[in-house]
Design a protein around this motif. Sequence first.
Motif, short mmCIF file in Angstrom:
data_model
loop_
_atom_site.label_atom_id
_atom_site.label_comp_id
_atom_site.label_asym_id
_atom_site.label_seq_id
_atom_site.Cartn_x
_atom_site.Cartn_y
_atom_site.Cartn_z
N ARG A 13 0.70 -1.17 -0.04
CA ARG A 13 0.03 0.08 0.15
C ARG A 13 0.75 1.33 -0.16
NH1 ARG A 13 -5.55 0.17 2.38
NH2 ARG A 13 -6.25 2.03 1.98
N THR A 14 1.92 1.26 0.88
CA THR A 14 2.74 2.44 0.92
C THR A 14 3.44 2.88 -0.52
OG1 THR A 14 3.34 1.98 3.36
CG2 THR A 14 4.66 3.56 2.02
N GLU A 15 4.07 1.90 -1.19
CA GLU A 15 4.70 2.01 -2.41
C GLU A 15 3.57 2.38 -3.47
OE1 GLU A 15 7.79 2.65 -5.20
OE2 GLU A 15 7.81 2.55 -2.74
N PHE A 16 2.43 1.72 -3.45
CA PHE A 16 1.26 2.19 -4.57
C PHE A 16 0.91 3.76 -4.34
CE2 PHE A 16 -3.17 2.48 -5.45
CZ PHE A 16 -3.27 2.13 -6.74
N GLU A 17 0.83 4.02 -3.03
CA GLU A 17 0.37 5.43 -2.79
C GLU A 17 1.57 6.49 -3.21
OE1 GLU A 17 -1.23 8.31 0.76
OE2 GLU A 17 -1.13 6.22 1.02
N ALA A 18 2.78 5.91 -2.89
CA ALA A 18 3.95 6.91 -3.28
C ALA A 18 4.05 6.92 -4.71
CB ALA A 18 5.22 6.32 -2.78
N PHE A 24 1.36 12.22 -10.12
CA PHE A 24 0.81 13.84 -10.20
C PHE A 24 1.89 14.70 -10.05
CE2 PHE A 24 -2.95 11.14 -9.22
CZ PHE A 24 -4.02 11.73 -10.02
N SER A 25 2.87 14.50 -9.35
CA SER A 25 3.82 15.54 -9.01
C SER A 25 4.57 15.73 -10.32
CB SER A 25 4.87 15.17 -8.02
OG SER A 25 5.53 14.05 -8.35
N HIS A 26 4.86 14.74 -11.36
CA HIS A 26 5.46 14.84 -12.52
C HIS A 26 4.74 15.07 -14.06
CE1 HIS A 26 8.31 13.02 -10.02
NE2 HIS A 26 9.52 13.39 -10.88
N LYS A 52 1.61 17.70 -15.65
CA LYS A 52 0.80 18.67 -15.63
C LYS A 52 -0.56 18.52 -16.32
CE LYS A 52 4.56 22.06 -16.31
NZ LYS A 52 5.08 23.33 -17.23
N GLN A 53 -0.77 17.44 -17.00
CA GLN A 53 -1.99 16.91 -17.47
C GLN A 53 -2.46 15.64 -17.15
OE1 GLN A 53 -1.85 18.12 -21.43
NE2 GLN A 53 -3.24 19.98 -21.17
N PRO A 54 -2.37 15.15 -15.86
CA PRO A 54 -2.56 13.63 -15.40
C PRO A 54 -3.50 13.13 -15.56
CG PRO A 54 -3.13 15.23 -13.48
CD PRO A 54 -2.89 16.14 -14.70
N GLU A 55 -3.97 12.51 -16.74
CA GLU A 55 -4.75 11.45 -17.10
C GLU A 55 -4.48 10.13 -16.78
OE1 GLU A 55 -7.36 13.29 -20.94
OE2 GLU A 55 -5.48 12.22 -21.35
N GLY A 56 -5.28 9.73 -15.93
CA GLY A 56 -5.10 8.15 -15.56
C GLY A 56 -6.59 7.69 -15.07
N ILE A 57 -6.24 6.13 -14.90
CA ILE A 57 -7.32 5.63 -14.55
C ILE A 57 -7.02 4.78 -13.10
CG2 ILE A 57 -9.00 3.32 -14.76
CD1 ILE A 57 -8.08 3.90 -17.86
N PHE A 58 -7.98 4.92 -12.15
CA PHE A 58 -7.67 4.37 -10.48
C PHE A 58 -8.70 3.18 -10.49
CE2 PHE A 58 -7.63 3.96 -6.00
CZ PHE A 58 -6.29 4.54 -5.60
N ILE A 59 -8.08 2.09 -10.27
CA ILE A 59 -9.33 0.78 -10.24
C ILE A 59 -9.04 0.34 -8.86
CG2 ILE A 59 -10.01 -1.23 -11.04
CD1 ILE A 59 -8.82 -0.48 -13.78
N ILE A 60 -10.03 0.01 -8.10
CA ILE A 60 -9.92 -0.70 -6.83
C ILE A 60 -10.93 -1.59 -6.80
CG2 ILE A 60 -11.84 0.90 -5.63
CD1 ILE A 60 -9.86 0.58 -3.00
N SER A 64 -8.51 10.24 -13.47
CA SER A 64 -8.12 11.52 -13.17
C SER A 64 -7.87 12.24 -14.76
CB SER A 64 -6.86 11.44 -12.57
OG SER A 64 -5.74 10.63 -13.55
N PRO A 65 -8.06 13.53 -14.56
CA PRO A 65 -8.42 14.68 -13.46
C PRO A 65 -9.72 14.72 -13.19
CG PRO A 65 -7.93 15.79 -15.68
CD PRO A 65 -7.88 14.36 -16.07
N ILE A 66 -10.74 14.14 -13.90
CA ILE A 66 -12.15 14.67 -13.69
C ILE A 66 -12.73 13.99 -12.44
CG2 ILE A 66 -12.61 14.53 -16.16
CD1 ILE A 66 -14.01 11.91 -16.10
N HIS A 67 -12.11 13.10 -11.92
CA HIS A 67 -12.65 12.53 -10.44
C HIS A 67 -11.57 12.80 -9.45
CE1 HIS A 67 -14.97 9.68 -13.08
NE2 HIS A 67 -15.80 10.65 -12.90
N GLY A 68 -10.73 13.64 -9.66
CA GLY A 68 -9.57 13.81 -8.54
C GLY A 68 -8.06 14.15 -9.05
N PHE A 69 -7.34 14.96 -8.42
CA PHE A 69 -5.90 15.22 -8.87
C PHE A 69 -5.13 14.74 -7.88
CE2 PHE A 69 -8.23 18.46 -11.02
CZ PHE A 69 -7.58 18.63 -12.36
N SER A 70 -5.43 13.66 -6.90
CA SER A 70 -4.72 13.29 -5.79
C SER A 70 -4.76 11.69 -5.51
CB SER A 70 -4.76 14.05 -4.59
OG SER A 70 -6.01 13.67 -4.00
N TYR A 71 -3.86 11.07 -4.80
CA TYR A 71 -4.41 9.66 -4.61
C TYR A 71 -5.58 9.49 -3.50
CZ TYR A 71 -3.88 5.42 -1.98
OH TYR A 71 -4.10 4.15 -1.39
#
Length: 283
Positions: free
Chosen positions: A16-21, A27-29, A31-39, A127-134
Amino acid sequence: MKERAEKDTLTNLLNRTEFEARVHKFFSHNKQPEGIFIILDIDHFKNINDSLGHISGDKILCFVAELLIEIFPETNIISRLGGDEFALFIPYKLEQFELEKKLLKICQTFSANESTKVSCSVGVCFSPIHGFSYKELYKNSDIALLNAKQLGKSQYVIFEHGLTLPSFSQLEQKATALLNDVSDAMFVCDATSNEIIYINNTACHFIDKNKYECIGAKCYQLFWDKCKNCDRCLSINQLNSYYEEDTVMKDGKTSVHIKAKLGKWDGKDVKIHYLQGISDINK
């Protein structure tokens, strides 16, 4: 040593710690962070552990980990967050049909071994439409996951703005899970609007619909092909409690015994319907 600190010792996925990191780093690298987060989590995993033992449970966790690596070769940001909860992050967009094809593969019932069948429930956000952070993405995909489980498990829900946490109490959630698998068809509709707010798997199969098509539909339209309240609803209102009868469905050939009563569901006044003894009148 570093790799050992990054990995889950059982599945060899990221912990979990490494995944979050790594999501933070994305996001820190960008400027236009398009991605898909799946749980996701494994349906009825506690029952598997209780009935087959923790060694079998661990094998199933490893099987799901391998399945995620196989289905999502486009990312190495895949984690076992803990227990039977997994997550992954794809650091770019996929075509909708391609993503949904992959999600269906996770949700479908599959054989983890000769005797055990397993399925998963999945929540998804973008991301980014549902959030800009973990933190935002985890929260929103978890809301979607809980809604997938409320709808009957073994399916995915994609987050959209306005989607909220299910409001059932823990006891009602457990009851819902049990009702999904009973042999009698069952549905619950709002006592005033007659809109279906819950329907189990048996009832969906009976009318050849999925839950998305049923939730919010008028019960008299969906089951009886009528444009207004049917006689049984009027009888329930007049008697203010209970009603039952033998009837024939709208196809003209399926007989069924219906029981209906007034009750409470998640604090609302509802009509609860049971359809029993379903059979073909020509046989």
